[in-house]
Write a protein that holds these residues in place. Sequence first.
Motif, PDB file in Angstrom:
ATOM      1  N   LYS A 182      35.968  36.004  35.286  1.00 55.20           N
ATOM      2  CA  LYS A 182      36.684  35.801  33.971  1.00 55.20           C
ATOM      3  C   LYS A 182      36.264  34.666  33.270  1.00 55.20           C
ATOM      4  O   LYS A 182      36.684  34.483  32.123  1.00 55.20           O
ATOM      5  CB  LYS A 182      38.436  35.386  34.355  1.00 55.20           C
ATOM      6  CG  LYS A 182      38.909  36.425  35.007  1.00 55.20           C
ATOM      7  CD  LYS A 182      40.522  36.107  35.141  1.00 55.20           C
ATOM      8  CE  LYS A 182      40.576  35.295  36.423  1.00 55.20           C
ATOM      9  NZ  LYS A 182      42.061  34.731  36.594  1.00 55.20           N
ATOM     10  N   LYS A 256      44.440  45.998  46.678  1.00 56.21           N
ATOM     11  CA  LYS A 256      44.939  45.897  45.192  1.00 56.21           C
ATOM     12  C   LYS A 256      45.755  45.097  44.913  1.00 56.21           C
ATOM     13  O   LYS A 256      45.727  44.194  43.971  1.00 56.21           O
ATOM     14  CB  LYS A 256      45.122  47.371  44.967  1.00 56.21           C
ATOM     15  CG  LYS A 256      45.714  47.632  43.493  1.00 56.21           C
ATOM     16  CD  LYS A 256      46.314  48.896  43.359  1.00 56.21           C
ATOM     17  CE  LYS A 256      46.721  48.950  41.873  1.00 56.21           C
ATOM     18  NZ  LYS A 256      47.870  48.103  41.434  1.00 56.21           N
ATOM     19  N   ASP A 260      45.467  42.044  42.398  1.00 55.58           N
ATOM     20  CA  ASP A 260      46.335  41.999  41.115  1.00 55.58           C
ATOM     21  C   ASP A 260      46.572  40.719  40.659  1.00 55.58           C
ATOM     22  O   ASP A 260      46.973  40.482  39.598  1.00 55.58           O
ATOM     23  CB  ASP A 260      47.559  43.026  41.450  1.00 55.58           C
ATOM     24  CG  ASP A 260      47.014  44.499  40.789  1.00 55.58           C
ATOM     25  OD1 ASP A 260      46.337  44.581  39.920  1.00 55.58           O
ATOM     26  OD2 ASP A 260      47.730  45.153  41.280  1.00 55.58           O
ATOM     27  N   PRO A 264      45.226  40.768  36.763  1.00 53.25           N
ATOM     28  CA  PRO A 264      46.327  41.833  36.477  1.00 53.25           C
ATOM     29  C   PRO A 264      45.963  42.631  35.398  1.00 53.25           C
ATOM     30  O   PRO A 264      45.215  42.340  34.511  1.00 53.25           O
ATOM     31  CB  PRO A 264      47.363  40.883  35.924  1.00 53.25           C
ATOM     32  CG  PRO A 264      46.818  39.593  35.647  1.00 53.25           C
ATOM     33  CD  PRO A 264      45.715  39.517  36.419  1.00 53.25           C
ATOM     34  N   GLY A 265      46.055  43.919  35.551  1.00 50.46           N
ATOM     35  CA  GLY A 265      45.746  45.036  34.807  1.00 50.46           C
ATOM     36  C   GLY A 265      44.367  45.499  34.768  1.00 50.46           C
ATOM     37  O   GLY A 265      44.084  46.580  34.101  1.00 50.46           O
ATOM     38  N   VAL A 266      43.714  45.102  35.632  1.00 49.18           N
ATOM     39  CA  VAL A 266      42.383  45.415  35.752  1.00 49.18           C
ATOM     40  C   VAL A 266      41.865  46.252  36.878  1.00 49.18           C
ATOM     41  O   VAL A 266      41.022  47.185  36.838  1.00 49.18           O
ATOM     42  CB  VAL A 266      41.295  44.218  35.802  1.00 49.18           C
ATOM     43  CG1 VAL A 266      39.618  44.608  36.144  1.00 49.18           C
ATOM     44  CG2 VAL A 266      41.341  43.169  34.459  1.00 49.18           C
ATOM     45  N   ASP A 268      43.662  48.551  38.510  1.00 50.48           N
ATOM     46  CA  ASP A 268      43.688  50.090  38.161  1.00 50.48           C
ATOM     47  C   ASP A 268      42.575  50.576  37.444  1.00 50.48           C
ATOM     48  O   ASP A 268      42.243  51.836  38.122  1.00 50.48           O
ATOM     49  CB  ASP A 268      45.100  50.327  37.339  1.00 50.48           C
ATOM     50  CG  ASP A 268      46.396  49.718  38.055  1.00 50.48           C
ATOM     51  OD1 ASP A 268      46.170  50.208  39.514  1.00 50.48           O
ATOM     52  OD2 ASP A 268      47.512  49.577  37.331  1.00 50.48           O
ATOM     53  N   GLU A 269      41.920  50.076  36.688  1.00 54.64           N
ATOM     54  CA  GLU A 269      40.886  50.652  36.076  1.00 54.64           C
ATOM     55  C   GLU A 269      39.471  50.691  37.088  1.00 54.64           C
ATOM     56  O   GLU A 269      38.942  51.498  37.015  1.00 54.64           O
ATOM     57  CB  GLU A 269      40.366  49.813  34.754  1.00 54.64           C
ATOM     58  CG  GLU A 269      41.477  49.764  33.725  1.00 54.64           C
ATOM     59  CD  GLU A 269      41.734  51.339  33.213  1.00 54.64           C
ATOM     60  OE1 GLU A 269      40.754  52.081  32.991  1.00 54.64           O
ATOM     61  OE2 GLU A 269      43.060  51.636  33.088  1.00 54.64           O
TER      62      GLU A 269
END
Length: 285
Positions: A182, A256, A260, A264-266, A268-269
């Motif tokens: 990040k 996962k 998460d 967060p939100g990454v 799943d992709e």
Amino acid sequence: MESLLSLAFDNLSSFDGSKIKKGLRQVEGLLAQICLAGQCSPKKQGENQQQPPRRMLADLSPDPAFREFFKLQEGFEWNVAQRLLTTLDWLVVRGGDGSYDMLIVNALDLIQGVLLLHPPSRVLFQRSVHMNLLLDLLEPINSPAIQCATIITLVVALLDMPQNIRVFEALDGLLTVTSLFKSRETGREVKFRLTEFLYFYLTPETPNIPKPDRTSVIAGPELIPGSPGKSKLLASGGRQRSKSESGNTLSVDAKKQHLDRYLPGVVDELLKDLDTYKPFGGILS
């Protein structure tokens, strides 16, 4: 082979950077000699203008040099991975000014090779001191070259070793990896390697279960006749070890959830990519 390893270990134990460099080259030469044994001669290779075919680990099993090397790795005295980790630790402690960066990268590359040639040596990374060493090398203070080499080494150390993954998680390895991922200061090449690592982390875990087929060196060190202590223990207790490893695995959904918390939100992709593109060619699925 003991004499070759002894010379290399003497240099790796030195406090002189030039001798350590020589020791790393000696280890590299030994590993190259084992991997390339039985390949076509340089003359023939030049005539055909072709690279020699790649050899899988199982292809090395009949080679006497490889079998001798594999057998020696079962004892602490000649274990190359352990010596390289000790040298790597020394280089990290004394290389804060960047003077040993190339040697650190070389040591990491060799650790990768040794762990691939002798998978049982991955058990070393069940010790927090060794896992923490890799995590320290992912800190932003280190060069991108060191970070990239460390990420690859980490994948090799965790491959087929659920217990190692649990140690990595317990030491906040996910926090270290995702913080670097990040960070705006992290370069493109390092982020690419980190993405590969996250794909790897999200693949199903497979314990390294010894196979009954005693013709395949991948089944474990018990295939090497006369191996001391640890090999005999693995041979006699293979089923118990396999059950223990199986009980220590986590599902993709559980991992996962862990990931998460940091991305967060990454995740799943990433899982969609794994399902669609199979970046590891299906090898790890």
